[in-house]
Motif scaffolding. Structure first.
Motif, PDB file in Angstrom:
ATOM      1  N   TRP A 177       0.833  -1.210   0.000  1.00 56.94           N
ATOM      2  CA  TRP A 177       0.000   0.000   0.000  1.00 56.94           C
ATOM      3  C   TRP A 177       0.866   1.257   0.000  1.00 56.94           C
ATOM      4  N   GLY A 178       2.074   1.129   0.568  1.00 57.93           N
ATOM      5  CA  GLY A 178       2.916   2.319   0.751  1.00 57.93           C
ATOM      6  C   GLY A 178       2.415   3.146   1.934  1.00 57.93           C
TER       7      GLY A 178
ATOM      8  N   MET B 140     -16.347  -4.951  -4.210  1.00 53.51           N
ATOM      9  CA  MET B 140     -16.250  -6.403  -4.377  1.00 53.51           C
ATOM     10  C   MET B 140     -15.836  -7.050  -3.045  1.00 53.51           C
ATOM     11  N   HIS B 141     -14.804  -6.447  -2.392  1.00 52.90           N
ATOM     12  CA  HIS B 141     -14.357  -7.024  -1.116  1.00 52.90           C
ATOM     13  C   HIS B 141     -15.432  -6.873  -0.042  1.00 52.90           C
ATOM     14  N   ASP B 142     -16.177  -5.753  -0.079  1.00 57.40           N
ATOM     15  CA  ASP B 142     -17.274  -5.583   0.893  1.00 57.40           C
ATOM     16  C   ASP B 142     -18.260  -6.731   0.761  1.00 57.40           C
ATOM     17  N   ARG B 143     -18.605  -7.012  -0.482  1.00 62.81           N
ATOM     18  CA  ARG B 143     -19.554  -8.111  -0.729  1.00 62.81           C
ATOM     19  C   ARG B 143     -18.993  -9.433  -0.221  1.00 62.81           C
ATOM     20  N   GLU B 144     -17.689  -9.637  -0.482  1.00 62.26           N
ATOM     21  CA  GLU B 144     -17.079 -10.913  -0.099  1.00 62.26           C
ATOM     22  C   GLU B 144     -17.012 -11.059   1.423  1.00 62.26           C
TER      23      GLU B 144
ATOM     24  N   LEU C 182      -8.659   3.344   1.852  1.00 64.53           N
ATOM     25  CA  LEU C 182      -7.229   3.148   1.567  1.00 64.53           C
ATOM     26  C   LEU C 182      -6.913   3.367   0.089  1.00 64.53           C
ATOM     27  N   GLY C 183      -7.918   3.799  -0.651  1.00 71.62           N
ATOM     28  CA  GLY C 183      -7.654   4.178  -2.042  1.00 71.62           C
ATOM     29  C   GLY C 183      -7.913   3.075  -3.057  1.00 71.62           C
ATOM     30  N   TYR C 184      -8.541   1.982  -2.634  1.00 72.75           N
ATOM     31  CA  TYR C 184      -8.906   0.962  -3.616  1.00 72.75           C
ATOM     32  C   TYR C 184      -9.933   1.572  -4.553  1.00 72.75           C
TER      33      TYR C 184
ATOM     34  N   VAL D 273      -7.545 -10.892  -8.469  1.00 74.32           N
ATOM     35  CA  VAL D 273      -7.852  -9.522  -8.865  1.00 74.32           C
ATOM     36  C   VAL D 273      -6.565  -8.789  -9.234  1.00 74.32           C
ATOM     37  N   PRO D 274      -6.639  -7.913 -10.231  1.00 80.09           N
ATOM     38  CA  PRO D 274      -5.464  -7.087 -10.516  1.00 80.09           C
ATOM     39  C   PRO D 274      -5.450  -5.906  -9.559  1.00 80.09           C
ATOM     40  N   TYR D 275      -4.274  -5.470  -9.144  1.00 86.22           N
ATOM     41  CA  TYR D 275      -4.201  -4.321  -8.247  1.00 86.22           C
ATOM     42  C   TYR D 275      -2.922  -3.563  -8.532  1.00 86.22           C
ATOM     43  N   SER D 276      -3.039  -2.222  -8.561  1.00 89.07           N
ATOM     44  CA  SER D 276      -1.851  -1.405  -8.793  1.00 89.07           C
ATOM     45  C   SER D 276      -1.388  -0.840  -7.474  1.00 89.07           C
TER      46      SER D 276
END
Ligand code: ADP
Length: 652
Positions: free
Chosen positions: A183-184, A207-211, A198-200, A226-229
């Motif tokens: 995350w930095g 999506m994570h809330d649902r999960e 946190l800037g997602y 999932v892709p994440y930058s």
């Protein structure tokens, strides 16, 4: 009897209940003791006597300061004594929460939570009561828990995976160092935040809330990719959320771990690209390729195989090779092919068939195949057999058509030569008659001489043609016998002499040093030498030199015909003996024949179990033809004397 500051005037009727209370205190699981105004221990309950004061027994009546110094190191004891004095004198209660010290009387550290209150005893004297709670075990448990926690954190912070915990409001309550780094962010910045905070990206956070909700609702893990930058750029992450349950089995949090699978995915992708490339190669190969496994079941095929096997209901993959082959080929042949596969599978020996034909039972036509079988190791570690094949039916058909055309041409040439030869004899007779009757008429004499020469030439051509067609059709018969090569050479030279004379050539003839004999048909031998001499003369300019020799080299009789004529280009050498082969030269075409002279030489030499070679240093550098024939046993071995080697050079 104890009395607190507030209850220091007891009524008489309370005596029994006080005693009862005292009994309860005595049995209490915590420690209680009283230090009187003379600083002696006045009362102590069982728990205190049995545990904390077990080495000051009995404690009642003992000087408190003395007892403390037995139990604790000096500074700890002094601190406690001071506290007791203070409360005794001032009446101020005292509370100690983090009392944790090594004991003086025993090995070990003990923790206590204790408090002091001033009371008055029955005699009205002030005293101090100490209530304490032994928190040693609790503290040890806390310490063990903290230790465990540090261990887990050490693991979680060193794993390359990301680990975290969400509370039921979807806020991060824990994030390992890997995750913070990705995350930095610092722990303080991150803990207590939701993904969105946190800037997602919103879709990702949602999506994570649902999960998380799903994990809470189902108490079952959820897995995703999932892709994440993040700090490391755009990467692919595989994650799993698991419920954290309390003792009642209720979900109290959701724990997650995430793994960076970018490299794995890239490797997978490159592997599948590789596989696709191979598939394309296999698919585009101009060969049929198929693979059978160790049970001889068809595992892989390319499209050429598909069209070769033809329409087979249900496809061929997974089917037994034998079953498929029996649909296509006659029983015996199919069975034979299956056993070839089995042989290669068992022995590892490749099997190669250059040309194999059979009539297809499904198509009712003959098909020709060239194929090979090789054993390979399949990914699962067992053997398999790969078959590469090529349908050569068309080539075979073309080849057969060519062969038959060639046969027809040979037959035609033979017939033509035969038909041409017939009228030549009467023409030659007529020319000779004309010559005889020409008398004093020079014009007739010239014409008849020319007629005779031309007819002679035609006879030679037609004879060569006939010979070639006889040889190619295997219809030539040699009348072999013992032939003296020196004599044969002499005769051939005599026949060719006028030819050399007409071209002003110098001919050097070297005969064998001893009689040299070969098993040959004399007329064919004359034809071989004659053709080479005639070529040497034809392809050597006027005034040139021709050498002809016969020698023995070991078991071979060697005839050499060499000239210093026009020579042969290196590229033309290999095809000089082919039928109808002629090198285009500036020499007048009238010199040339049909390009069959050398073919005849080669064929005739080979019929005598010999061989012929042509050599030339190149154009303008002359040529040399060397014929080697098996020599017969040297007659000199049985004859005395050795005739001198004869070399005859003549200007003809
Ligand atoms: P041809 O009837 O043309 O003489 P041959 O089969 O005897 O046919 O010879 C084939 C060709 O080989 C000739 O056309 C000529 O180009 C070449 N050749 C044969 N002998 C010689 C030689 N002694 N020197 C140079 N070229 C030769």
């Amino acid at each position: 009897m104890l009395q607190s500051d507030q209850l220091n005037e007891p009524g008489k009727g309370q005596q029994r209940s006080d005693e009862c209370l005292l009994g309860l205190v005595d049995l209490a699981p915590f420690g209680v003791y009283v230090v009187d105004s003379s600083f002696r221990i006045a009362h102590i309950n069982r728990s205190a006597q049995a545990r904390a004061f077990r080495n000051v027994n009995p404690a009642v009546g003992r000087d408190f300061a003395e007892a403390m110094r037995i139990l604790w190191p000096e500074d700890v004891a002094a601190h406690a004594i001071r506290a007791f004095h203070h409360t005794l004198e001032t009446g101020e209660p005292f509370h100690s929460t983090d009392y944790r010290h090594p004991r003086a009387d025993i090995a070990g550290v003990e923790s206590y939570e204790w408090e002091l209150h001033r009371i008055f005893l029955e005699d009205g004297e002030p005293a101090v009561v100490c209530y304490y709670f032994d928190s040693t075990t609790l503290t040890e448990t806390d310490e063990a828990l903290a230790q465990q926690r540090r261990q887990y954190e050490a693991i979680l912070n060193t794993t390359p995976d990301l680990a975290y915990i969400f509370d039921l409001d979807h806020r991060f309550t824990y994030a390992n160092e890997g995750l913070l780094k990705m995350w930095g962010k610092t722990r303080e910045e991150a803990i207590g935040k939701t993904c969105l905070e946190l800037g997602y990206e919103p879709w990702h956070a949602a999506m994570h809330d649902r999960e998380i909700e799903q994990v809470v609702a189902t108490k079952a893990p959820v897995r995703g990719e999932v892709p994440y930058s993040g700090t490391y750029g755009k990467r692919a992450y595989d994650y799993i959320f698991t419920p954290v349950l309390d003792a009642n089995g209720d979900v109290v949090a959701v724990a997650g771990t995430t793994r960076d699978v970018t490299d794995y995915r890239l490797a997978q992708e490159s592997l599948s690209n590789h596989a696709r490339q191979f598939e394309t190669l296999l698919e585009q190969a101009p060969l049929g390729v198929y693979l059978v496994d160790a049970d001889l079941r068809i595992r892989e095929i390319n499209s050429i195989v598909l069209s070769a096997f033809g329409e087979i209901e249900g496809g061929v993959i997974g089917r037994e090779l034998g079953e498929i082959l029996h649909r296509v080929w006659p029983k015996d042949f199919a069975g034979e092919v299956v056993s070839m596969f089995r042989h290669t599978l068992e022995t590892g020996e490749p099997h190669i068939e250059a040309e194999r034909a059979n009539v297809r039972i499904d198509r009712n036509v003959a098909e020709y195949y060239e194929w090979r079988l090789d054993r390979i190791v399949l990914p699962e570690g067992r053997f398999g057999v790969v078959c590469y094949f090529r349908d050569i039916s068309h080539q075979v058909w073309v080849r057969e058509a060519l062969r038959s055309a060639d046969r027809r041409k040979d037959e035609f040439l033979a017939m033509l030569a035969h038909e041409l030869r017939n009228p030549l004899a009467p023409i030659r007779n007529a020319a000779q008659i004309l010559h005889h009757v020409s008398g004093s008429n020079p014009a007739v004499a010239v014409a008849s001489a020319m007629l005779e020469r031309q007819v002679q030439h035609m006879v030679r051509l037609v004879d060569d043609l006939l010979d070639v067609s006889r040889i190619t059709r295997g219809r030539i018969e040699l009348r072999k016998g013992r032939v003296d090569l020196g004599a044969a050479l002499h005769d051939a030279v005599e026949v060719a002499r006028p030819l050399f004379a007409s071209h002003d050539h110098t001919l050097t003839v070297t005969g064998p040093s001893r009689p040299l004999q070969v098993d040959a048909d004399p007329s064919r031998l004359a034809q071989i030498i004659g053709n080479l001499l005639s070529n040497a003369s034809k392809f050597t300019p006027r005034g040139g030199h021709v050498w002809v020799s016969v020698t023995r080299q070991g078991a071979e009789a060697v005839i050499r015909v060499k000239d210093d004529g026009i020579g042969i280009a290196r590229d033309d050498l290999p095809r000089i003996f082919d039928l109808f082969a002629q090198v285009d030269t500036s020499l007048e075409r009238s010199q040339s024949g049909l390009g069959i002279g050398l073919t005849l030489v080669k064929d005739l030499v080979e019929l005598h179990d010999g061989r012929v070679e042509a050599h030339s240093e190149g154009l303008g550098k002359g040529s040399e033809f060397i014929v080697r024939l098996p020599a017969m046993a040297d007659p000199a071995d049985v004859q005395a004397g050795d005739p001198a080697r004869r070399t005859e050079s003549m200007r003809v």
